[in-house]
Design a protein around this motif. Structure first.
Motif, PDB file in Angstrom:
ATOM      1  N   ALA A  77      -8.359   1.656  -4.714  1.00 57.36           N
ATOM      2  CA  ALA A  77      -8.115   0.231  -4.457  1.00 57.36           C
ATOM      3  C   ALA A  77      -8.062  -0.563  -5.752  1.00 57.36           C
ATOM      4  O   ALA A  77      -8.856  -0.336  -6.668  1.00 57.36           O
ATOM      5  CB  ALA A  77      -9.200  -0.325  -3.537  1.00 57.36           C
ATOM      6  N   ILE A  84       0.843  -1.197   0.000  1.00 55.55           N
ATOM      7  CA  ILE A  84       0.000   0.000   0.000  1.00 55.55           C
ATOM      8  C   ILE A  84       0.878   1.248   0.000  1.00 55.55           C
ATOM      9  O   ILE A  84       2.049   1.215   0.385  1.00 55.55           O
ATOM     10  CB  ILE A  84      -0.963   0.051   1.206  1.00 55.55           C
ATOM     11  CG1 ILE A  84      -0.200   0.129   2.526  1.00 55.55           C
ATOM     12  CG2 ILE A  84      -1.933  -1.119   1.173  1.00 55.55           C
ATOM     13  CD1 ILE A  84      -1.116   0.367   3.739  1.00 55.55           C
ATOM     14  N   CYS A 143      -4.627   2.367   8.258  1.00 57.99           N
ATOM     15  CA  CYS A 143      -4.563   1.862   6.880  1.00 57.99           C
ATOM     16  C   CYS A 143      -3.853   0.519   6.825  1.00 57.99           C
ATOM     17  O   CYS A 143      -4.275  -0.395   6.104  1.00 57.99           O
ATOM     18  CB  CYS A 143      -3.852   2.877   5.990  1.00 57.99           C
ATOM     19  SG  CYS A 143      -4.644   4.490   5.874  1.00 57.99           S
ATOM     20  N   SER A 148       1.924   0.091  -6.193  1.00 54.68           N
ATOM     21  CA  SER A 148       1.181  -0.530  -5.097  1.00 54.68           C
ATOM     22  C   SER A 148       0.477  -1.800  -5.563  1.00 54.68           C
ATOM     23  O   SER A 148      -0.026  -1.869  -6.688  1.00 54.68           O
ATOM     24  CB  SER A 148       0.154   0.444  -4.512  1.00 54.68           C
ATOM     25  OG  SER A 148      -0.811   0.805  -5.474  1.00 54.68           O
ATOM     26  N   THR A 171      -5.860  -3.216   5.912  1.00 58.63           N
ATOM     27  CA  THR A 171      -5.522  -3.947   4.688  1.00 58.63           C
ATOM     28  C   THR A 171      -4.671  -5.188   4.938  1.00 58.63           C
ATOM     29  O   THR A 171      -4.512  -6.015   4.038  1.00 58.63           O
ATOM     30  CB  THR A 171      -4.752  -3.026   3.727  1.00 58.63           C
ATOM     31  OG1 THR A 171      -3.564  -2.552   4.382  1.00 58.63           O
ATOM     32  CG2 THR A 171      -5.606  -1.830   3.309  1.00 58.63           C
ATOM     33  N   ALA A 193      -1.520  -5.032   5.269  1.00 56.50           N
ATOM     34  CA  ALA A 193      -0.333  -4.795   4.453  1.00 56.50           C
ATOM     35  C   ALA A 193       0.933  -5.243   5.170  1.00 56.50           C
ATOM     36  O   ALA A 193       1.069  -5.104   6.385  1.00 56.50           O
ATOM     37  CB  ALA A 193      -0.225  -3.310   4.106  1.00 56.50           C
ATOM     38  N   ALA A 207      -3.528  -0.941  -2.621  1.00 63.26           N
ATOM     39  CA  ALA A 207      -4.305   0.291  -2.521  1.00 63.26           C
ATOM     40  C   ALA A 207      -3.406   1.492  -2.293  1.00 63.26           C
ATOM     41  O   ALA A 207      -2.248   1.377  -1.864  1.00 63.26           O
ATOM     42  CB  ALA A 207      -5.320   0.183  -1.379  1.00 63.26           C
TER      43      ALA A 207
END
Length: 255
Positions: free
Chosen positions: A156, A33, A197, A96, A201, A203, A99
Motif C-alpha cells: 500500500a 489498484i 479488493c 498504481s 479500497t 477503487a 495499492a
C-alpha cells in the motif's frame, strides 16, 4: 506495446502481450489498484534423493503445471523467476495510485518452507499479509499439513486508507474458497477475491497484468469500474472475453 487492445468494450480493455512490455508503457499512477496472481513457477517440483527440481509427472499433484501456461513454461530457475517478479512488482507499484494486491503461495521444497520471492520484494513496503483460505486441497505425502491458504500480499502507498471500518472488518483471513466454474485454466482465482479488493479500497480502476481467465476484469465489470488486463496466452484472452460476455451470470455460478 501494441496501442490497439486485443479487446475493448465499455470501460474494459485487455492487451495480448508480455507483462513488462505493457506495464513499462503505462504512466505513473494510471490505475487505482493492481490485483493479480502471477504464475507460481510450479513447472518444477522437488524430488529424488538429492535437492534437485524436476518436471512433475502427468498424474502428480502438480501435473497440471507440467506444460506451464502455453508460451510460459512456468519452470524458470528460481533466482531468475524471483528477479523477474521483482521487476513486475516494481512496475505494478509505479502504475498504481493506491495499492497492489499480489496473490502468491508458500511452498515446501525438500522439507523447508520457501515464501514467495523469499520475502524480498525489492524494497516495496509490504503493509499486510492476507490469507486466502481456499477451504480445500490435498497433499500427496505426510511430511506437511495440506496447504489450503494462499497469500494476498497487500502493498500500500503511504497515504492509502481503506474505504470504511466495514472494509477493515473484512479481516486478514478471507474465506473465499476456490474457483470451480472455470475448466479451461489451470489456476483461476474466484471473482470474489478482486471484488473484495475493489470494495475495500473504493477503487475506480483496476489492472491485472496476468489476466488469465479474466476474474479481475469480470470483477471490474460487476463493480462498474474501469478494468485493464494483460495476458500473454491468446487462448486465455479468449477465455476472459467469453467470461466477460457472461458477466453477472458467471459470478452467480461461481459464488
Amino acid at each position: 506495446m501494441n496501442p490497439v487492445p486485443y479487446y475493448a468494450q465499455g470501460s474494459t480493455t485487455l492487451h495480448h502481450g508480455r507483462d513488462l512490455d505493457v506495464l513499462e508503457a503505462m504512466r505513473d499512477e494510471s490505475v487505482d489498484i493492481v490485483v493479480t496472481s502471477p504464475p507460481y513457477n510450479m513447472g518444477l517440483v522437488p524430488g529424488g534423493n538429492g535437492r534437485g527440481m524436476y518436471r512433475p509427472g502427468a498424474s502428480n499433484k502438480g501435473g497440471r503445471f507440467r506444460d506451464g501456461y502455453g508460451e510460459h513454461d512456468d519452470a524458470m530457475p528460481q533466482d531468475e523467476y524471483d528477479a523477474w517478479q521483482r521487476k513486475v512488482l516494481a512496475e505494478c507499484w509505479r502504475v498504481s495510485r493506491l495499492a497492489v494486491f499480489y496473490n502468491h503461495r508458500p511452498r515446501v521444497e525438500h522439507g523447508v518452507l520457501r515464501d514467495p520471492l523469499s520475502n524480498d520484494f525489492g524494497g516495496i513496503p509490504l503493509r499486510q499479509r492476507i490469507i486466502w483460505n481456499r477451504k480445500t486441497g490435498i497433499d500427496v505425502n505426510l511430511r506437511t499439513f495440506c496447504t489450503r491458504g494462499e497469500y494476498v500480499l497487500f502493498f500500500a502507498k503511504p497515504d492509502m486508507r481503506l474505504a470504511s471500518h466495514s472494509a477493515s472488518g473484512m479481516g486478514d483471513i478471507w474465506d473465499l474458497g476456490m474457483e470451480v466454474g472455470v475448466k479451461d485454466h489451470p489456476a483461476p482465482f474466484p471473482i470474489s477475491l478482486p471484488l473484495r479488493c475493489i470494495e475495500a479500497t473504493g477503487a475506480a480502476s483496476v489492472l491485472d497484468p496476468y489476466a488469465g481467465s479474466g476474474s479481475t476484469l469480470v470483477a471490474a465489470q460487476l463493480a462498474g469500474i474501469t478494468g485493464m488486463g494483460i495476458e500473454l496466452e491468446e487462448k486465455f484472452c479468449d477465455l476472459a472475453i467469453s467470461r466477460l460476455a457472461q458477466g453477472v451470470l458467471d459470478f452467480g455460478e461461481a459464488s
